[in-house]
Every structure is written in C-alpha cells, then in structure tokens.
Design an enzyme around this catalytic site. Structure first.
Site, short mmCIF file in Angstrom:
data_model
loop_
_atom_site.label_atom_id
_atom_site.label_comp_id
_atom_site.label_asym_id
_atom_site.label_seq_id
_atom_site.Cartn_x
_atom_site.Cartn_y
_atom_site.Cartn_z
N ARG A 159 -7.54 -0.62 1.30
CA ARG A 159 -8.05 -1.92 0.81
C ARG A 159 -8.55 -1.80 -0.63
NH1 ARG A 159 -12.29 -2.31 5.65
NH2 ARG A 159 -10.61 -1.14 6.62
N LYS A 201 0.87 -1.19 0.00
CA LYS A 201 0.00 0.00 0.00
C LYS A 201 0.90 1.23 0.00
CE LYS A 201 -3.22 2.55 3.04
NZ LYS A 201 -4.07 2.53 4.24
N ASP A 257 1.59 6.35 5.48
CA ASP A 257 0.66 5.40 4.87
C ASP A 257 1.24 4.75 3.60
OD1 ASP A 257 -1.68 4.20 5.59
OD2 ASP A 257 -2.96 5.46 4.32
N ASP A 282 -12.20 6.70 4.06
CA ASP A 282 -10.94 6.53 4.80
C ASP A 282 -10.49 5.05 4.79
OD1 ASP A 282 -8.76 7.27 6.22
OD2 ASP A 282 -9.78 7.46 8.16
N ASP A 307 -2.72 10.07 3.33
CA ASP A 307 -4.10 9.65 3.58
C ASP A 307 -4.78 10.66 4.49
OD1 ASP A 307 -6.49 8.38 4.02
OD2 ASP A 307 -5.66 6.80 5.32
N GLU A 315 -9.48 3.38 2.42
CA GLU A 315 -9.05 3.47 1.02
C GLU A 315 -7.95 2.47 0.66
OE1 GLU A 315 -7.66 5.12 3.39
OE2 GLU A 315 -5.57 4.82 2.84
N LYS A 359 -10.28 12.61 8.13
CA LYS A 359 -9.76 12.23 9.45
C LYS A 359 -9.77 13.44 10.38
CE LYS A 359 -6.41 8.67 8.08
NZ LYS A 359 -6.98 7.55 8.79
N1 BES Z 1 -4.16 4.47 6.90
C1 BES Z 1 -5.22 4.15 7.76
C2 BES Z 1 -4.85 3.15 8.84
C3 BES Z 1 -3.86 3.60 9.88
C4 BES Z 1 -4.31 4.05 11.10
C5 BES Z 1 -2.51 3.50 9.66
C6 BES Z 1 -3.41 4.43 12.06
C7 BES Z 1 -1.61 3.88 10.62
C8 BES Z 1 -2.05 4.33 11.83
C9 BES Z 1 -6.38 3.57 6.96
O1 BES Z 1 -6.50 4.00 5.66
C10 BES Z 1 -7.63 3.97 7.66
O2 BES Z 1 -7.87 5.12 7.77
N2 BES Z 1 -8.37 2.98 8.15
C11 BES Z 1 -9.55 3.23 8.89
C12 BES Z 1 -10.56 2.19 8.49
C13 BES Z 1 -11.95 2.45 8.99
C14 BES Z 1 -12.54 3.65 8.29
C15 BES Z 1 -12.80 1.22 8.75
C16 BES Z 1 -9.21 3.11 10.38
O3 BES Z 1 -8.41 2.28 10.74
O4 BES Z 1 -9.76 3.89 11.15
ZN ZN Z 2 -4.69 4.62 4.74
ZN ZN Z 3 -7.62 5.81 5.46
#
Ligand code: BES
Ligand code: ZN
Ligand code: ZN
Length: 492
Positions: free
Chosen positions: A333, A247, A270, A329, A252, A331, A259
């Site tokens: 996946r 990824k 990210d 968010d 992000d 994204e 966020k």
């Molecule tokens: N890049 C984030 C995940 C992340 C969180 C990486 C903290 C490093 C530290 C990912 O894209 C994301 O935002 N995931 C969300 C998913 C949710 C919306 C289902 C998350 O983990 O909150």
């Molecule tokens: Zn992300």
């Molecule tokens: Zn995200």
C-alpha cells in the site's frame, strides 16, 4: 501452436486426434461415434469428465452446457488427457449454436491457457507435441458466422492468452532473476516490439525527484534498487484514458516485521499486480483497442538490513500526506500510494490498481477469487461482469465508515495498518483511497489478487503457481468498453 478455422466438414479434416464435447446426458449427437464404448465406460458427459479412446484417437469430454467456461475447462481436460501422446494435431467441431464466436474463443483459451508450462528451472524441458488445432465450422451458415469473424475471434483469444501466459512467466520467475531492473528491461523489450507504445523507466533519483517517500522507504534495504516503470499505449484518436497501476514487489520478506518462514515462501508472486498491468498493456496494444492505456509498475524489494525502514517511522507520500509505519509487511500500500498519486496526475477516465495486497482478501473470498473494491457500484459491476466472461472469479467487498476509522493514527495522517484484525482487505483499500485524487473517486477500482495470483495447486485450466490473475478480466473489460463505444456510435 497454430489454430485453424475452416468450413470443411469435420470428417474430411486430417488430424491425429479428435476432441468431441458431450453435453451431459445427451449422448445421441451425430458426432458421437462410440456410444457403445462410452456406455461400457459409464461415461455420462458430466462436466470435466473425460473418456480418452487411444485406439480410436478420440477424446470425449463432458460439459454441463456450452457456456464459455465449460468449454474452456473441457478443452483443458482433453488437452491434459493427451499431453503424453505423440499427437501433433487435433480437430474439433464447433458446436456452439448461437454463441459461436465467443465459444470459438473459449476453445482457443482452454487450450492456450492449459498448455502453458513453467520449465525455466528444469533441466529437462517439457516437449509440447501439439502443433495444430483445426476447428470446423460445419453446419453454420454465413449469417451465423463468417470465416473472417471466426478468425478474428481466434486472433483475439490468442492475444489475450499470450498476455496472460506472459504474466505467469514474470510471476513464476524467482526474485534474483526478476529484480526491479530486470523487470524494467522486460517492460522495455515488450514496449519496443509494440506499435504506439512508449516506455519510461525511473530510478531511485526519479523517486526522490517525485517526492515518493513511501515507495523509497520500502525499497531502501534491498541491494536491488527500485524502478518506476511507466508504459504508454497511445493510438491515434483515442476515445478514453485508462491508467493501470500494479504492485511490483519482486520480493516481500515482510521487512523488519519479518514474515514467518512458511508465509515467505511464494512471495516472489508479490509482483503479480505489476506483471498483470504490463500484460494488460501488451494485450491492449496488440488488440489495438481505441483507448489510451497506461501501465505503471512500482517495482522494488521489501528486505531487512541496517538501512531498512521501520515500525515507528513516519513517511511522507508524494501528495504530502503522512503515514505512520506500524508494520513494514504492509508495504504494498505504501508503494501504491505514491504510484496512485502519480497516476492521478495523468487525469485518467479510469484508474485501476492491481495488487497482491492482503492475506485478508484470501481469507475473505478464497484463494481463487479477486476482491474488487472502490466507490462506484457501476464500475465494480462492470469489472465483475468482465471477469465472469473471461473465466476469472471476482467479487465485491464493501467499504464502510466504521472500518475507515480504524486506519487513523495518533502521530500522522494515517497508519499503514488497521487497529482491527477484521476486514483487512477493505481497510487496505481504504488506505489507498487517501491517494486517489478527489476528482477520480468514482473512476477508481482496486483489485486485490492476493489469492489467485499464485495458487499452489492446479485449478481448472490454471496450473500450479502463477495464473496471470487480472489480465483476462481487464482485457475483456476493455473489449466490452470498445463494444459499447461501437454501439453508441451506431445509434447516433
Ligand atoms: N504481499 C502481502 C500480501 C499477500 C499475502 C499476498 C498472502 C499473497 C498471499 C502483503 O504485503 C502483506 O504482507 N500484507 C499483510 C498486511 C498486514 C501486515 C496488515 C498481510 O496480509 O498479512
Ligand atoms: Zn506484499
Ligand atoms: Zn508484505
């Protein structure tokens, strides 16, 4: 920084400073020359305990055992103790008994990993004075270790650490200086310097041709256009094919499901999975592993704007499956979905994706540990074992049929988020599972590095910021696979 290994006696080696490892409670070893001073300091040789005697130019460091990670930590602690000194050279004995080659590696790794600094944006650069580290093989005979095998161990450790530090550099670099285009150029430059490596860079048009509707949607709102980066290392007579998918979100913001500010800070990290797979390919090519290795990076930015993809959109991925977007968010996946479809077409023997995918994984296993997911217990076991040898932390998170149901959608084949707030790391992996070809199910591993990719404090021999998570464990794994191959060849 140069590492030298020699059969010379430790006392005959000229160096500005000496490192001496002390096993807890065992202060009688012949290399301990300052017992009285150490006793005055109440130095017991506990793990990570350090006694720097500047007037004698000696650093005593405690270890609980001669296990590799204890040695890495000890060397890092010692190196930290003298970072402000003017020493140019260090010498150290090779204690290490029956595990000599692995422990010589650990000496190199402790110093190389600890000595990385990120000063790209500092006006004053950090001056690294240590230039030479000499390891003495005193006390060992040719049956235990040869000079050549010790040198080989050092060379391997340097390659693995340089690859790890390269990933740290990419991750630490800010989004405007590491856009998808810049990352692609970096990948191309790395490929140009390696033997048997080729690099393909695809732009937005390529994504359209490939029908990568999910990847395209995530990339759409950014002024920095996406890049599909594909490096291949193809040695002659390769014994197996490993495909790594990373990824590579160069930023992000969360997209329209924006966020909160405090969660946005550090989202430059990210791209940690992309940086890791690029470094794994670099390391594997330098180690000349006898396998064909592919590194695929989905590089883009998740931003807001009039053209942004939105909750309620339905996207069509490369394999034709439809995805209801309920949260922009989630994204990573979406980008990985298309990259995994492409990777599957390469018909790999092993398919590994690496991603800073979910905050839920950090909650589940803590910020230092990688979450390992997949269908094959054997594969999960292999990577966790490799991680443990390499000094990285990794733990398995199990799939189950009930969580699988939570990513169902009323309007599309699946939703990009789960209907439950629990088990988010697992449901994200189960989402990815939809894009792993049926034939590859038992060959696939998903590594969620959301925690260790970027930690906002020093930990062990890792510094504040990026740690290069995933690189060492995968390179150690490739070396383990190579070793297995050699053994099976000998047996037949
Ligand atoms: N890049 C984030 C995940 C992340 C969180 C990486 C903290 C490093 C530290 C990912 O894209 C994301 O935002 N995931 C969300 C998913 C949710 C919306 C289902 C998350 O983990 O909150
Ligand atoms: Zn992300
Ligand atoms: Zn995200």
């Amino acid at each position: 920084m140069e590492f030298i290994v020699t059969e010379e006696k430790l006392q005959d080696i000229e160096a500005d400073c000496e490192f001496i490892l002390v096993v807890e409670g065992n202060l009688k070893h012949k290399w301990i020359k300052d017992l009285e001073v150490l006793e005055t300091l109440s130095f017991e040789g506990k793990s990570e305990e350090v006694a720097y005697l500047p007037h004698l130019h000696r650093v005593y460091i405690g270890v609980s055992s001669f296990d590799r990670d204890e040695i890495r930590l000890a060397l890092a602690v010692g190196y930290r103790a003298i970072t402000k000194s003017k020493y140019k050279s260090i010498k150290i004995g090779s204690y290490l008994h029956n595990k000599l080659p692995t422990n010589i590696k650990a000496i190199v790794e402790g110093i190389k990993l600890q000595s990385y600094t990120f000063d790209r944006y500092k006006s004053e650069k950090i001056d690294k004075t240590i230039k030479t580290i000499t390891i003495s093989l005193e006390d060992y005979n040719e049956k235990q270790i040869t000079l050549e095998s010790a040198q080989k161990s050092i060379k391997e450790a340097i390659i693995i650490c340089d690859a790890t530090n390269e990933a740290k550099e990419v991750v630490n670099t800010v989004p405007d200086d590491m856009t998808p285009k810049i990352l692609a150029k970096r990948a191309q430059d790395i490929a140009n310097k390696l033997d048997d490596v080729e690099c393909f860079i695809g732009d937005e048009e390529f994504l359209k041709d490939q029908k990568m509707g999910a990847f395209l949607a995530v990339s759409r709102a950014s002024i920095h256009k996406p890049r599909f980066i594909h490096l291949t290392y193809k040695p002659k007579d390769a014994k197996a094919k490993f495909v790594f998918v990373g990824k590579g979100l160069t930023y992000d913001s969360g997209g329209l499901s924006l966020k909160p500010s405090e969660h946005m800070v550090s989202m430059k990290a990210d791209k940690g999975g992309g940086a890791a797979v690029l470094s794994i390919l670099k390391g594997a090519a330098e180690l000349k592993v006898p396998f064909e290795i592919h590194a695929i990076i989905g590089a883009c930015e998740n931003m807001i704007g009039g053209d942004a993809f939105k909750p309620d959109d339905v996207l069509v991925a490369k394999n034709g499956k439809t995805i209801e977007v309920r949260n922009t968010d989630a994204e990573g996946r979406l980008v990985l979905a298309d990259c995994l479809c492409y990777a599957g077409e390469l018909e790999p023997d092993y398919l590994i994706d690496i991603a800073t995918l979910t905050g839920a994984c950090v909650v589940a296993v803590g910020e230092y540990t990688t979450g390992v997911m997949g269908h094959s217990s054997d594969l999960k076991h292999q990577i966790i074992k490799a991680a443990s040898k390499s000094g990285e932390l990794a733990g398995s998170l199990p799939f189950n049929r009930y969580l699988r149901k939570t990513i169902k959608s009323e309007v599309a084949d699946m939703s990009n988020i789960s209907s439950t707030r629990y088990g988010g790391a697992i449901t994200a992996a189960m989402f990815l599972d939809n894009f792993v070809d049926e034939k590859l199910k038992d060959k696939w591993l998903h590594l969620d590095i959301a925690g260790p990719a970027y930690v906002s404090k020093n930990w062990g021999y890792n510094q504040v910021g990026a740690s290069g998570a995933g690189v060492r464990m995968c390179l150690y794994w490739l070396k383990m696979c190579e070793h297995k191959l050699l053994i099976s060849k000998k047996a037949s």
